[in-house]
Design a protein around this motif. Structure first.
Motif, PDB file in Angstrom:
ATOM      1  N   TYR A 164      27.548  -6.983  46.663  1.00 20.76           N
ATOM      2  CA  TYR A 164      26.575  -5.887  46.679  1.00 20.76           C
ATOM      3  C   TYR A 164      26.261  -5.420  45.265  1.00 20.76           C
ATOM      4  CZ  TYR A 164      24.485  -1.294  47.469  1.00 20.76           C
ATOM      5  OH  TYR A 164      23.651  -0.211  47.444  1.00 20.76           O
ATOM      6  N   ALA A 165      24.967  -5.299  44.966  1.00 19.94           N
ATOM      7  CA  ALA A 165      24.494  -4.742  43.696  1.00 19.94           C
ATOM      8  C   ALA A 165      23.102  -4.177  43.943  1.00 19.94           C
ATOM      9  CB  ALA A 165      24.469  -5.796  42.598  1.00 19.94           C
ATOM     10  N   GLU A 166      22.861  -2.967  43.478  1.00 20.79           N
ATOM     11  CA  GLU A 166      21.570  -2.337  43.734  1.00 20.79           C
ATOM     12  C   GLU A 166      21.282  -1.291  42.668  1.00 20.79           C
ATOM     13  OE1 GLU A 166      19.132  -0.507  47.601  1.00 20.79           O
ATOM     14  OE2 GLU A 166      21.275  -0.959  47.725  1.00 20.79           O
ATOM     15  N   ARG A 187      35.208   0.107  46.365  1.00 18.45           N
ATOM     16  CA  ARG A 187      35.251   0.495  44.952  1.00 18.45           C
ATOM     17  C   ARG A 187      33.974  -0.006  44.291  1.00 18.45           C
ATOM     18  NH1 ARG A 187      38.626   3.854  42.503  1.00 18.45           N
ATOM     19  NH2 ARG A 187      39.408   2.451  40.903  1.00 18.45           N
ATOM     20  N   ILE A 188      33.299   0.868  43.561  1.00 16.50           N
ATOM     21  CA  ILE A 188      32.036   0.500  42.925  1.00 16.50           C
ATOM     22  C   ILE A 188      32.036   0.893  41.451  1.00 16.50           C
ATOM     23  CG2 ILE A 188      30.661   0.627  45.039  1.00 16.50           C
ATOM     24  CD1 ILE A 188      29.787   3.439  44.224  1.00 16.50           C
ATOM     25  N   ARG A 189      31.312   0.111  40.678  1.00 15.47           N
ATOM     26  CA  ARG A 189      31.051   0.482  39.287  1.00 15.47           C
ATOM     27  C   ARG A 189      29.633   1.031  39.231  1.00 15.47           C
ATOM     28  NH1 ARG A 189      32.169  -3.822  37.020  1.00 15.47           N
ATOM     29  NH2 ARG A 189      34.179  -3.312  36.044  1.00 15.47           N
ATOM     30  N   ILE A 227      24.484   0.109  40.784  1.00 17.20           N
ATOM     31  CA  ILE A 227      25.722   0.108  41.558  1.00 17.20           C
ATOM     32  C   ILE A 227      26.168  -1.329  41.793  1.00 17.20           C
ATOM     33  CG2 ILE A 227      26.832   0.814  43.702  1.00 17.20           C
ATOM     34  CD1 ILE A 227      24.598   2.862  44.043  1.00 17.20           C
ATOM     35  N   GLU A 228      27.443  -1.597  41.519  1.00 17.16           N
ATOM     36  CA  GLU A 228      28.014  -2.916  41.781  1.00 17.16           C
ATOM     37  C   GLU A 228      29.349  -2.751  42.505  1.00 17.16           C
ATOM     38  OE1 GLU A 228      27.450  -5.587  38.033  1.00 17.16           O
ATOM     39  OE2 GLU A 228      27.617  -3.500  37.340  1.00 17.16           O
ATOM     40  N   ALA A 229      29.505  -3.432  43.627  1.00 14.66           N
ATOM     41  CA  ALA A 229      30.771  -3.401  44.359  1.00 14.66           C
ATOM     42  C   ALA A 229      31.783  -4.284  43.641  1.00 14.66           C
ATOM     43  CB  ALA A 229      30.571  -3.886  45.784  1.00 14.66           C
TER      44      ALA A 229
END
Length: 255
Positions: A72-74, A113-115, A163-165
């Motif tokens: 996931y990345a958005e 957990r996301i960055r 956002i990156e998981a």
């Protein structure tokens, strides 16, 4: 700027003593969207008592959380929420701590957990998704106050982010009913919430990131309980208590 999102624990209290929090899971608490000087209650979400990915409905719309956050990345816009929700229950059953590094997302599995990177200044922070929302058009993420502060977006309110998981929070290990799951270092129970907030801020500045405030009612009296943290072994909890005693002489351990 405050935004939209997102107990009963019977305990013994001593004067100026803290407490732990333990809550039954209520995946979808009432949400309030507020702007400075106003607050409007929105309908409560209705959904099964899910763990991380069950569908749920808010204001007539059904959301289907992702089964996995892998890949996931958005990019989108993030708001933040703070004191109005501090001490309330989040979607995964935890108590919201506005100073912790957490976030609300509509479809990422709870515990992801996301960055998060602030695309306007380059700052980034790693967070845990523990709540649902924001249910406001054009918003992708609701940051905790602590996360927004680290990203430098508190004053701006709404900020464009990436956002990156990066993983998930490890699942808790099952324990026998007779075993103590953790040891809680309690530092204060305050009738005045401002005093509790000041004590909590002192703990956060000192590096106790797991500290929290819990509000309880006992014998008709409201108390705001401050806990420095929870630890998996007694020795660690004792070391924390010893370190805190010069500032909180009445702190003690429950576990």
């Amino acid at each position: 700027m405050r935004h939209f999102t997102s107990f009963l624990f019977i305990m013994a209290l001593l004067a100026m003593s803290g407490c732990a929090t333990l809550n039954s899971v209520n995946p979808f608490p009432r949400h309030i969207y507020s702007t400075p000087g106003s607050a409007q209650r929105q309908p409560q979400a209705t959904a099964p008592r899910s763990a991380k990915t069950n569908p749920y409905t808010v204001m007539g719309r059904t959301y289907h959380p992702l089964k996995t956050a892998a890949g996931y990345a958005e990019t989108g816009y993030a708001s933040w929420y703070g004191e109005d929700f501090h001490g309330r229950k989040t979607a995964n059953g935890e108590i919201y701590n506005m100073y912790a590094l957490t976030a609300a997302h509509k479809t990422l599995p709870l515990g992801t957990r996301i960055r998060v990177t602030n695309l306007e200044n380059g700052r980034n922070v790693i967070l845990t998704v523990n709540d649902r929302g924001p249910f406001v058009s054009g918003r992708l993420l609701d940051l905790s106050y602590g996360a927004a502060r680290q990203l430098g977006s508190v004053d701006r309110g709404v900020t464009k982010v990436r956002i990156e998981a990066i993983g998930t929070v490890p699942a808790s290990r099952p324990v026998h009913a007779s075993a103590s799951t953790s040891y809680h270092v309690r530092v204060g129970a305050f009738a005045n919430r401002d005093n509790a907030v000041n004590a909590h801020r002192t703990l956060i500045r000192a590096g106790y990131k797991g500290s929290r405030i819990t509000t309880i009612s006992r014998n008709g009296r409201t108390l705001h309980v401050v806990q420095a943290g929870s630890y998996s072994n007694r020795d660690r909890a004792e070391r924390v208590r010893s370190a805190l005693r010069p500032h909180f002489p009445s702190c003690y351990i429950v576990g």
